[in-house]
Every structure is written in structure tokens, then in C-alpha cells.
Scaffold this motif. Structure first.
Motif, PDB file in Angstrom:
ATOM      1  N   ASP A  66      -8.224   8.078   2.438  1.00 33.61           N
ATOM      2  CA  ASP A  66      -7.839   7.440   3.676  1.00 33.61           C
ATOM      3  C   ASP A  66      -8.831   6.302   3.914  1.00 33.61           C
ATOM      4  O   ASP A  66      -9.881   6.238   3.273  1.00 33.61           O
ATOM      5  CB  ASP A  66      -7.874   8.436   4.839  1.00 33.61           C
ATOM      6  CG  ASP A  66      -7.108   7.926   6.055  1.00 33.61           C
ATOM      7  OD1 ASP A  66      -6.551   6.818   5.983  1.00 33.61           O
ATOM      8  OD2 ASP A  66      -7.070   8.638   7.067  1.00 33.61           O
ATOM      9  N   VAL A  67      -8.500   5.409   4.810  1.00 33.79           N
ATOM     10  CA  VAL A  67      -9.352   4.241   5.057  1.00 33.79           C
ATOM     11  C   VAL A  67      -9.659   4.159   6.542  1.00 33.79           C
ATOM     12  O   VAL A  67      -9.203   4.976   7.338  1.00 33.79           O
ATOM     13  CB  VAL A  67      -8.670   2.943   4.575  1.00 33.79           C
ATOM     14  CG1 VAL A  67      -8.536   2.937   3.068  1.00 33.79           C
ATOM     15  CG2 VAL A  67      -7.297   2.788   5.229  1.00 33.79           C
ATOM     16  N   ASP A 123      -7.849  -0.782   9.181  1.00 38.31           N
ATOM     17  CA  ASP A 123      -7.366  -1.370   7.935  1.00 38.31           C
ATOM     18  C   ASP A 123      -5.981  -1.981   8.173  1.00 38.31           C
ATOM     19  O   ASP A 123      -5.133  -1.385   8.852  1.00 38.31           O
ATOM     20  CB  ASP A 123      -7.288  -0.298   6.844  1.00 38.31           C
ATOM     21  CG  ASP A 123      -6.615  -0.796   5.587  1.00 38.31           C
ATOM     22  OD1 ASP A 123      -7.261  -1.517   4.817  1.00 38.31           O
ATOM     23  OD2 ASP A 123      -5.418  -0.462   5.397  1.00 38.31           O
ATOM     24  N   GLN A 156      -3.795   7.618   0.926  1.00 36.95           N
ATOM     25  CA  GLN A 156      -3.233   6.401   0.349  1.00 36.95           C
ATOM     26  C   GLN A 156      -3.754   6.203  -1.069  1.00 36.95           C
ATOM     27  O   GLN A 156      -4.809   6.720  -1.433  1.00 36.95           O
ATOM     28  CB  GLN A 156      -3.637   5.190   1.202  1.00 36.95           C
ATOM     29  CG  GLN A 156      -3.212   5.293   2.656  1.00 36.95           C
ATOM     30  CD  GLN A 156      -4.134   4.536   3.572  1.00 36.95           C
ATOM     31  OE1 GLN A 156      -4.331   3.335   3.395  1.00 36.95           O
ATOM     32  NE2 GLN A 156      -4.711   5.205   4.554  1.00 36.95           N
ATOM     33  N   ARG A 157      -2.981   5.438  -1.822  1.00 36.66           N
ATOM     34  CA  ARG A 157      -3.443   5.003  -3.134  1.00 36.66           C
ATOM     35  C   ARG A 157      -4.065   3.619  -2.979  1.00 36.66           C
ATOM     36  O   ARG A 157      -3.384   2.641  -2.684  1.00 36.66           O
ATOM     37  CB  ARG A 157      -2.276   4.946  -4.120  1.00 36.66           C
ATOM     38  CG  ARG A 157      -2.711   4.747  -5.585  1.00 36.66           C
ATOM     39  CD  ARG A 157      -1.510   4.365  -6.436  1.00 36.66           C
ATOM     40  NE  ARG A 157      -0.453   5.348  -6.345  1.00 36.66           N
ATOM     41  CZ  ARG A 157      -0.364   6.415  -7.140  1.00 36.66           C
ATOM     42  NH1 ARG A 157      -1.277   6.617  -8.073  1.00 36.66           N
ATOM     43  NH2 ARG A 157       0.646   7.263  -7.006  1.00 36.66           N
ATOM     44  N   VAL A 158      -5.389   3.543  -3.151  1.00 38.11           N
ATOM     45  CA  VAL A 158      -6.128   2.307  -2.935  1.00 38.11           C
ATOM     46  C   VAL A 158      -6.864   1.941  -4.219  1.00 38.11           C
ATOM     47  O   VAL A 158      -7.830   2.600  -4.601  1.00 38.11           O
ATOM     48  CB  VAL A 158      -7.135   2.451  -1.775  1.00 38.11           C
ATOM     49  CG1 VAL A 158      -7.819   1.118  -1.510  1.00 38.11           C
ATOM     50  CG2 VAL A 158      -6.453   2.973  -0.524  1.00 38.11           C
ATOM     51  N   SER A 159      -6.373   0.894  -4.889  1.00 34.00           N
ATOM     52  CA  SER A 159      -7.024   0.394  -6.118  1.00 34.00           C
ATOM     53  C   SER A 159      -7.259   1.507  -7.131  1.00 34.00           C
ATOM     54  O   SER A 159      -8.344   1.651  -7.692  1.00 34.00           O
ATOM     55  CB  SER A 159      -8.353  -0.284  -5.756  1.00 34.00           C
ATOM     56  OG  SER A 159      -8.140  -1.364  -4.873  1.00 34.00           O
ATOM     57  N   ARG A 168       0.860  -1.177   0.000  1.00 31.21           N
ATOM     58  CA  ARG A 168       0.000   0.000   0.000  1.00 31.21           C
ATOM     59  C   ARG A 168       0.905   1.240   0.000  1.00 31.21           C
ATOM     60  O   ARG A 168       1.827   1.340   0.806  1.00 31.21           O
ATOM     61  CB  ARG A 168      -0.915   0.011   1.222  1.00 31.21           C
ATOM     62  CG  ARG A 168      -1.782   1.255   1.386  1.00 31.21           C
ATOM     63  CD  ARG A 168      -2.970   1.264   0.472  1.00 31.21           C
ATOM     64  NE  ARG A 168      -3.810   0.079   0.643  1.00 31.21           N
ATOM     65  CZ  ARG A 168      -4.666  -0.091   1.660  1.00 31.21           C
ATOM     66  NH1 ARG A 168      -4.789   0.825   2.598  1.00 31.21           N
ATOM     67  NH2 ARG A 168      -5.387  -1.195   1.706  1.00 31.21           N
ATOM     68  N   TYR A 218      -7.609   7.592  -4.491  1.00 33.34           N
ATOM     69  CA  TYR A 218      -6.840   8.266  -3.459  1.00 33.34           C
ATOM     70  C   TYR A 218      -7.770   8.586  -2.295  1.00 33.34           C
ATOM     71  O   TYR A 218      -8.740   9.335  -2.461  1.00 33.34           O
ATOM     72  CB  TYR A 218      -6.204   9.555  -3.992  1.00 33.34           C
ATOM     73  CG  TYR A 218      -5.284   9.334  -5.156  1.00 33.34           C
ATOM     74  CD1 TYR A 218      -3.939   9.031  -4.962  1.00 33.34           C
ATOM     75  CD2 TYR A 218      -5.758   9.408  -6.460  1.00 33.34           C
ATOM     76  CE1 TYR A 218      -3.087   8.813  -6.029  1.00 33.34           C
ATOM     77  CE2 TYR A 218      -4.909   9.206  -7.541  1.00 33.34           C
ATOM     78  CZ  TYR A 218      -3.584   8.901  -7.314  1.00 33.34           C
ATOM     79  OH  TYR A 218      -2.750   8.688  -8.379  1.00 33.34           O
ATOM     80  N   ARG A 270      -3.008   0.267   7.038  1.00 31.02           N
ATOM     81  CA  ARG A 270      -2.907   1.494   7.840  1.00 31.02           C
ATOM     82  C   ARG A 270      -2.423   1.166   9.244  1.00 31.02           C
ATOM     83  O   ARG A 270      -1.550   1.851   9.794  1.00 31.02           O
ATOM     84  CB  ARG A 270      -4.261   2.204   7.895  1.00 31.02           C
ATOM     85  CG  ARG A 270      -4.193   3.625   8.453  1.00 31.02           C
ATOM     86  CD  ARG A 270      -5.588   4.192   8.643  1.00 31.02           C
ATOM     87  NE  ARG A 270      -5.594   5.632   8.756  1.00 31.02           N
ATOM     88  CZ  ARG A 270      -5.316   6.316   9.859  1.00 31.02           C
ATOM     89  NH1 ARG A 270      -4.994   5.661  10.974  1.00 31.02           N
ATOM     90  NH2 ARG A 270      -5.359   7.628   9.875  1.00 31.02           N
TER      91      ARG A 270
END
Length: 260
Positions: free
Chosen positions: A145-146, A150, A137-140, A97, A143, A153
Motif C-alpha cells: 500500500d502507499v 498518492d 497495489q502492484r507498484v513497480s 496502477r 506489492y 490511490r
């Protein structure tokens, strides 16, 4: 501008000022050292942040139930957290991630637990606590946050915390008097170089009253600074010298440990 326009403008300004809340308090803050130098024998340091709550005539009489939250943010950078899995008896990187422009150093200090200072909504809005700090974050391909739990994270925050680079302490701010306060800012040996921004927020009865900002800088000096500047400004020369030194070290070791 006509006289009528001036009257309209004056009326608008008056309305804005009338609806703007008066600041009954303000913060006066400083740190013990605004420039920390990193030398070859640097093993960490502690700075002291101190300040006071300045009250004025608009401050409600008897109001002393203050809470303070100090957030220290170091230089930002892109970082990657990788997940390892054991396959065929070998540990390999199975997923990762990317964290985008997140603080390399992050510390949050307060005089009591955040859930006693403000409501969950205020905590999220003011980013009180590591779980509420925005870590982009770069998620799939997107851009964002999660959620705090997670797996990536959580691992990222845990690893930074183990190195002393992320920390959360809810009893680190001390009120010496109802309006005078202090706290310490620990800086580990591997602290990143750069400018550190410090934000101090004052709360009362769960609401943000006012805030203030200050900053300090961490710089390298001496031979370490020379090496860092050379690597950054003359990458080719730095690489050649490093390779030459490695070859020389290997040659000398072969002579010392040669068996006749």
C-alpha cells in the motif's frame, strides 16, 4: 500422559488464563435484511444495523463513554486506475496502477470523528477511516500500500466514492441509549453482487474493548440472474446469442429507417 505432565499442562493453562484480560462487554448485533435481491428495477436500498452493548459484572461501574466503528466490506476484486493525459489534442492513457483484491464496496461509519475515538497509531492498526484501510497495489513490480495522498490511490478512492461504493461517515452511528445503537448501510443501484462482511468495533477511552461480526448477501434474481449464470457457465453460447441479437437489431433498424 503422566501425572507430572498433567500438572505442568494445568499450570500453563492457569497462567494463560490469568494473564488473559476478561471481556467486560460484548456486542449483540444484527441487520434488518440478510439477503438483498437485485431485480431489473432495483434502484438501491438501505439496510439497518442495530445492536447493543452487553455488560457483565466485570464492567467498570459507570462506564458509558463508548465509541463504535462499523466497517462494511463487499466482495474483493482486482481493479485498475488509469491516468489520462492530453497529447496532440487527444486524451490517452499514460499510466496505470493495479489494485489487488480490494473491496468493491467499502463503508466506514462511526458515532464521531476517528481522531476523537483513538490515537493515530490505533487508527492505523485498526484501519479506522479510508486513509488507513489497506489497499494492496502492484507498484513497480512490488506489492504494497502507499501513502494516502498518492495520486493513484487518491483517484481510486475518489472515483469509488463518487459512485457511492466507498464512503466514510463519522456521524452515522447513533446511540439510542448508552448501550443501544443503530446505523444505516446505503447500497447504491450499482452495488456489486456477493457477500458483505460487517465488522463492529467497540472502543472506550481510545482502546478497543471488543468486536463482533455479521454479514449479508446481495444476489440477482429473475432474468438478470439467468443472464449472469448463462454468461458465466456457457460463455460461448452467451456470446453467440448476444451477437445474433445485435445482428437482428441492426437488420430491423435498417428496415424501419430505410428510405424508399
Amino acid at each position: 500422559m503422566t501425572a507430572r505432565a498433567l500438572l505442568v499442562l494445568a499450570g500453563l493453562l492457569g497462567a494463560i488464563l490469568a494473564t488473559s484480560p476478561a471481556l467486560a462487554e460484548r456486542l449483540i448485533v444484527s441487520v434488518s435484511n440478510h439477503r438483498v435481491t437485485v431485480t431489473p428495477n432495483y434502484a438501491g436500498e438501505e439496510l439497518v444495523l442495530f445492536g447493543s452493548v452487553e455488560r457483565d459484572a466485570d464492567t467498570p461501574p459507570g462506564r458509558t463513554n463508548y465509541d463504535l466503528v462499523v466497517t462494511v466490506v463487499g466482495p474483493r476484486a482486482d481493479m485498475v486506475t488509469r491516468r489520462k493525459e492530453r497529447r496532440f489534442g487527444i486524451w490517452i492513457n499514460s499510466d496505470y496502477r493495479q489494485f489487488l483484491q480490494v473491496p468493491t464496496y467499502l463503508a466506514l461509519f462511526s458515532n464521531r470523528p476517528f481522531d476523537q475515538i483513538a490515537s493515530p497509531e490505533v487508527q492505523r492498526r485498526q484501519q479506522l477511516g479510508l486513509n488507513n484501510v489497506l489497499l494492496m497495489q502492484r507498484v513497480s513490480g512490488d506489492y504494497a500500500d502507499v501513502v494516502p495522498d498518492d495520486v493513484f490511490r487518491s483517484a481510486f478512492v475518489r472515483l469509488r466514492t463518487e459512485h457511492g461504493l466507498y464512503r466514510e461517515e463519522t456521524s452515522a452511528v447513533t446511540f439510542l441509549t448508552p448501550t443501544l445503537f443503530r446505523t444505516t448501510i446505503p447500497l447504491p443501484a450499482e452495488v456489486p453482487i456477493g457477500t458483505y462482511n460487517v465488522e463492529i468495533k467497540l472502543f472506550t477511552d481510545g482502546a478497543l474493548v471488543t468486536k463482533a461480526d455479521t454479514a449479508f448477501e446481495i444476489v440477482k434474481v429473475g432474468f438478470e440472474q439467468f443472464v449472469a449464470n448463462t454468461a458465466r457457465q456457457n460463455g460461448l453460447a452467451y456470446g453467440l446469442v448476444t451477437a445474433a441479437m445485435a445482428l437482428m437489431t441492426g437488420w430491423m433498424a435498417s428496415i424501419v429507417f430505410r428510405r424508399d
